[in-house]
Design an enzyme around this catalytic site. Structure first.
Site, short mmCIF file in Angstrom:
data_model
loop_
_atom_site.label_atom_id
_atom_site.label_comp_id
_atom_site.label_asym_id
_atom_site.label_seq_id
_atom_site.Cartn_x
_atom_site.Cartn_y
_atom_site.Cartn_z
N SER A 140 -9.65 2.23 2.71
CA SER A 140 -8.78 2.92 1.80
C SER A 140 -7.84 2.06 1.05
O SER A 140 -7.22 2.54 0.14
CB SER A 140 -8.07 3.94 2.80
OG SER A 140 -7.31 3.37 3.62
N LYS B 78 0.95 -1.20 0.08
CA LYS B 78 -0.02 -0.10 0.02
C LYS B 78 0.56 1.07 0.10
O LYS B 78 2.00 1.33 0.61
CB LYS B 78 -0.84 0.14 1.21
CG LYS B 78 -1.93 0.86 1.23
CD LYS B 78 -2.85 0.71 2.46
CE LYS B 78 -3.98 2.01 2.51
NZ LYS B 78 -4.86 1.86 3.66
N SER C 279 -10.35 0.15 6.67
CA SER C 279 -9.64 0.31 5.72
C SER C 279 -9.15 -1.02 4.89
O SER C 279 -8.63 -0.86 3.65
CB SER C 279 -8.54 1.44 5.77
OG SER C 279 -9.29 2.63 5.72
#
Lengths: 480, 488
Positions: free
Chosen positions: B143, B68, B167
């Protein structure tokens, strides 16, 4: 200090200089002139960095709390103080937020004045935080050195309990000495390690007047001058019936002009939006640890002062000067350990040595006349090898030439003549050359005696032992 | 697809017996990366020159994975999907990343996300919207949107994610995969771009519960750079993974899971809750006890606002290092304040700006007691209420979100007062730092949905075992998204 009651509160920031690393990062905690050399990603606020508390810095903060008779915290934790300024790359400072729990709360310390009287200073709190980067403002630009960012900083806050510039300075000097004695900080103003904020108000009665804060006063003489200036400024306004112009505000002490300059009013005060730092878990301060810290508190300056007075029969004044700076005290003790007479050394330090050190703005520990060299000078004097006048000359020469005292004594033929035969022969020579003056002396002009001594000294280039000279001269004159 | 659709242990076996080389895995993964980038816009950076660095005995050695974009990666662009860090190349690795590197794992891309993790849709990142590989007209949720899309599409067996509200666990559900956030502090956050430090967790997205155990085993551990990390050397998630969960006691919260709470329930919500209750039957068949528990509805309703207040407040402070002065694009202006304002005005998306204003507002001295301090108190009450249940129960189960992935065009209103708490309830896991895992538990209208299992702090093994047993009793294990549909 004039007709008004003056009330002063101090905030003394002192960098902890004796930890290996910084308070929240593993960068080296060391003063250096090479900018941006002791830095880690944390110190510059790079994304993803986290604070790691330096346990040694916490220990030192708790020790200071104990010395200042404060309540210790049950739990230690930190808070974020949020504000935007280029010297704070994260744009928040990790600090503590009294009256929330911090390193030490609600204490006091008694301070001795030079005249021997004492006064008590209330300690509101002492707390641990990180320092900001150092900014230097040039004509049209500013430069930043991040070496100082995240260096541990202890902020000590007093109550509004001081009433004169002299007391304020006496307090600050004593606290600085404690920092040095405890091995917490060099507390060197020249390195910017000690900075003060000064709060001042004046009043005609017991109530407190309007508080004016002066920020970033960087020396104790600055604190003194700033207080004197600000009291005068406020008093003049009050005298003129314009006290309402004294506003609750923050002013800056300007060293160069010797004046204070308005920075911002209370209404413009920044909202720091404090909240508990989430990356540092609260940790319990155990009674065991506190006890260990209490036991490890070294001999403090006033304890040392009492010892000097008792053991070495020094005056309170002299002892007070010696303990003010740990380096001076160490110098003194080193000399004693090398066999010097305490009273004579004390006189030398408070006189010749500190005179030279202050005049030339150097540190006693960097003085070329080390305790070893001073001991040679003083023992030569004690043995009668050189006169006290010569000892002073020798001291100056050693400093000037940076040569060993023995070398200089040899080169300069600097030794006291104490040998009776040599002195007698010089005296006879002098008397033989001054027959008229002998007659004058015999006729009652007793001050001619000093003239003869002077002549003997002149012939021996000052090396004759003056006591011996007087002794033999008296005999020789009696024989004529 | 040849290998990237397999599990970590399967790929590891094939590497060991020489059926495939790491180079072949990398090239397959990169090929898939480009396809998924084209279809889903899942990546910020693609490491086309990725290569094997070191060989180790680890199960992860030689196997590609995704990072990420809020994990600091030394020498590789790391933006947190924000324009404020448009060209930022860190000079240090996040602890999780350096641990994986030392084991020989091979990062092949940095995955796109909601800007700095502030956002739950996968639509607010600087490189645009992430599309759901099951249906390109739908969102991945966020996210960790890029990581979820990539793992679901079979680019590699796992990707790193981070979880502040849900997330990891919500995008996992929307993309039909596994999303696991271990107990707070089990994985060091050093090098993770902070959003809200007291809620931020590192974690992983996989297609198998075992893979989640393997990856977390590799990246967990006490780290002297993170004071909130703890020693988990006695925990061996993969070795101790055990599907025998009979006798375990589960609970679900009536105020969230009972269809009777939702008078205006959509068909989707009805199907979702029914599916959840069907899964509970499977739990019972596995020998587990499942009870309905009532929690004070006031506390349940407070969840979204508690989260909003605390996360925004911490974010306001955490993101204040973004000035464009030391790193990030320099703003224009005559002095540092103007430069900073310009940098932040141009750099942040409107969503972040809104949240930063909220954060600043709730922290102001005159508001702090009413908002921030009260939110902290409510957080404590919510956590205590759940912890009270953990004294009697091994884990809490809940449906993730209110149904499958939402449409990107916003034709379905996300903010429904009735379902707000259900939508956000995974935040309980962040409030308490609880271990929490989402696994797929079915399909609604051909779109995957998920179920979440959350346990008491430090009981990660128990949570994983329950998930592992349940996963093995359903048909969704290891599923790969078909990458079909959509107008692009």
């Amino acid at each position: 200090m004039g007709k008004y009651n003056v009330t002063i509160g101090l905030e003394m920031h002192c960098e902890v200089s004796k930890t290996a690393s910084k308070v929240f990062s593993n960068a080296k905690n060391e003063y250096t002139d090479i900018a941006n050399s002791n830095i880690s990603p944390y110190d510059m606020g790079f994304p993803g960095v986290l604070p790691v508390v330096n346990k040694e810095a916490v220990r030192m903060s708790l020790m200071m709390g104990e010395i200042l008779n404060c309540h210790p915290p049950k739990y230690m934790y930190f808070e974020r103080k949020n504000y935007y300024y280029p010297d704070m790359p994260k744009n928040y400072q990790i600090t503590q937020n009294p009256p929330e729990e911090c390193a030490g709360m609600g204490g006091y310390i008694d301070i001795e004045r030079e005249d021997g009287s004492t006064f008590r200073v209330d300690i509101d709190n002492i707390h641990l935080e990180e320092d900001s980067a150092r900014m230097t403002h040039l004509y049209d630009t500013s430069i930043i050195d991040y070496n100082r960012a995240a260096v541990p900083l202890l902020e000590l806050v007093t109550g509004p309990c001081l009433h004169s510039a002299e007391d304020a300075v006496a307090f600050l000097e004593y606290i600085r000495a404690i920092y040095q004695y405890c091995g917490i900080s060099e507390a060197d103003s020249k390195k910017g390690q000690v900075r003060c904020d000064v709060n001042i108000s004046i009043s005609e009665d017991d109530t407190l007047g309007t508080k004016v804060e002066m920020k970033n006063v960087n020396s104790f003489s600055g604190v003194h001058d700033a207080i004197v200036y600000e009291v005068k400024r406020q008093s003049e306004l009050k005298d003129a019936g314009r006290y309402d112009e004294v506003e609750q505000e923050t002013r800056r002490w300007d060293e160069e002009t010797g004046t204070t300059i308005r920075m911002r009013s209370k209404v413009d005060a920044i909202d720091y939006k404090y909240f508990v730092e989430p990356n540092i878990p609260k940790f319990k301060i155990t009674e065991e640890w506190l006890e260990k810290i209490r036991k490890s508190i070294p001999e403090l300056p006033y304890e040392r002062k009492a010892k000097y007075m008792t053991n070495y029969s020094l005056s309170a004044y002299d002892a007070g000067i010696l303990i003010k700076d740990i380096n001076i005290a160490s110098y003194f003790e080193n000399c004693i350990n090398l066999g010097c007479d305490p009273k004579i050394v004390a006189n030398w330090i408070t006189g010749n040595i500190l005179g030279y050190v202050y005049k030339n703005d150097i540190e006693i520990q960097n003085l070329f006349v080390t305790p070893e060299r001073l001991t040679i000078i003083l023992s030569s004097m004690a043995k009668g090898d050189i006169s006290s006048k010569q000892a002073k000359e020798l001291f100056s020469m050693v400093l000037e030439r940076e040569e060993e005292p023995k070398e200089i004594m040899k080169k300069e033929g600097m030794q006291q003549i104490s040998d009776d035969t040599t002195i007698t022969s010089v005296i006879i020579e002098v008397l033989d050359e001054n027959k008229e003056q002998i007659t004058d002396y015999k006729n009652g002009k007793t001050n001619m005696f000093d003239y003869f001594v002077g002549q003997v000294m002149k012939k021996t280039r000052g090396q004759a032992n003056p006591v011996k000279v007087k002794e033999i001269l008296t005999n020789e004159l009696a024989n004529r | 697809m040849k290998y990237m659709n397999l599990s970590i242990t399967e790929i590891h076996e094939k590497l060991k017996n020489g059926e495939v080389t790491s180079e072949e895995l990398i090239s397959e993964s990169l090929e898939l990366t480009h396809i998924v980038q084209e279809k889903c816009n899942a990546f910020v950076t693609i490491f086309d020159d990725a290569k094997k660095e070191n060989d180790t005995d680890s199960l992860l050695s030689g196997i590609p994975y995704g990072i990420k974009d809020n994990y600091s990666t030394k020498g590789a662009l790391t933006t947190g999907s924000s324009n404020t860090l448009r060209d930022y190349i860190p000079f240090f690795d996040a602890t999780a990343v350096s641990k994986l590197s030392s084991l020989g794992a091979i990062p092949v891309n940095k995955t796109a996300m909601d800007e700095f993790g502030l956002g739950g849709t996968g639509t607010t990142g600087a490189t645009g919207v992430q599309r759901n590989p099951w249906d390109l007209t739908r969102m991945c949720a966020g996210s960790s949107s890029g990581s979820a899309a990539a793992v679901a599409a079979g680019v590699y067996p796992y990707a790193l994610g981070s979880d502040t509200g849900d997330s990891i666990r919500k995008p996992a559900a929307f993309c039909g995969i596994v999303g696991y956030k271990p107990t707070y502090g089990m994985i060091s956050r050093y090098g993770l771009f902070p959003f809200a430090s007291s809620l931020d967790h590192c974690g992983v997205l996989t297609r198998y519960v075992r893979d989640a155990a393997i990856v977390v085993d590799a990246i967990k551990g006490i780290d002297e750079a993170d004071m909130t990390s703890w020693d988990s050397s006695h925990i061996h998630l993969n070795d101790d993974l055990n599907a025998d969960v009979s006798g375990k006691k589960l609970f679900y919260i009536k105020e969230l899971c009972d269809l009777a709470n939702y008078q205006n329930a959509t068909e989707e919500l009805k199907a979702h809750l029914n599916n959840f209750h069907e899964t509970l039957k499977i739990c019972k068949n596995l020998g587990m006890q499942v009870d309905e528990v009532s929690i004070d509805p006031k506390l349940i309703r407070a969840i979204p606002s508690v989260y909003q207040v605390i996360s925004c407040a911490e974010a306001t402070s955490n993101l204040s290092n973004l000035t464009g002065l030391i790193f990030g694009p320099r703003g224009e202006g005559d002095n540092y304040l103007e430069m900073m304002k310009d940098h932040r005005t141009k750099g942040f998306s409107p969503l972040i700006k809104r949240r930063l204003v909220i954060g600043s507002y709730v922290l102001q001295t005159q508001n702090q007691e009413r908002y921030f301090k009260n939110a902290q108190r409510a957080r404590r009450l919510i956590v205590d209420a759940i912890k009270e249940q953990f004294k009697k129960y091994d884990a809490m189960v809940s449906p993730v979100s209110t149904g499958p992935a939402k449409l990107l065009d916003g034709s379905v209103d996300m903010l429904n007062e009735d379902t707000l708490a259900l939508e956000d309830q995974l935040q309980i896991g962040n409030f308490g730092g609880f271990p929490s895992i989402t696994i797929p538990n079915g399909f609604i209208n051909d779109l995957p949905v998920g179920i979440n299992i959350t346990g008491e702090c430090f009981e990660d093994q128990k949570v994983l075992n329950i998930a592992y047993a349940l996963e093995s009793s359903m048909d969704y294990k290891g599923q790969i998204a078909p990458l079909i549909g959509g107008d692009k």
